[in-house]
Design an enzyme around this catalytic site. Structure first.
Site: not given
Length: 157
Positions: A7, A66, A139
């Site tokens: 992420d 992501e 996160d």
């Protein structure tokens, strides 16, 4: 099979490595890369060095990142795109390929709702991997979620 989920962020980059074995997913490691310097070049180097250390320490077969969430601050989006580009290059160099998923895809895959809150995603991550402790910052749970979604897409889980 080990899957690295990432992420990307401009201050914190969440990461997680999950394992798929015997028809079961389990968490190997998860955390975040804290970017503390203010100079862009140093930030990118710090990020890449941390990713290199992670890839040296753990055998990774698949990587899922992501995709960038487009916010209201164009400068932040550009900076995040630069980080993501550096991450992508390092992953291509070390692992050979990666997959990308939007936040909406990840949320929908894990919660059934593409507009789910980060806390809902974290709840499902904990439930799917039987994690009893709190996952902070979010996160980290986002990175785990990206890895789980990739396992689902590979039809592993």
């Amino acid at each position: 099979m080990h899957i690295l989920g990432i992420d990307p962020g401009s201050r914190k980059c969440g990461y997680a490595i999950i394992s798929y074995a015997s028809n079961k997913l389990s968490l190997i490691t998860a955390g975040f890369i804290n970017i503390t310097t203010t100079h862009l070049q140093e930030q990118i180097l710090d990020l890449i060095e941390a990713l290199d250390c992670l890839l040296d320490r753990y055998e990774v077969h698949e990587v899922a990142i992501e995709d960038i969430f487009f916010g209201y601050n164009p400068k932040s989006v550009i900076k995040l795109a630069q980080f993501r580009g550096a991450l992508s290059l390092k992953i291509l160099e070390r692992v050979g390929n990666f997959s990308e998923y939007t936040p909406l895809q990840v949320k929908k895959a894990l919660t059934g709702n593409g507009k789910a809150a980060k806390e809902q995603v974290a709840f499902m991550v904990k439930r799917l991997l039987h994690i009893t402790s709190e996952i902070k910052p979010l996160d980290i749970s986002d990175a785990i979620a990206v890895a789980i979604m990739h396992a689902q897409r590979l039809k592993l889980y």
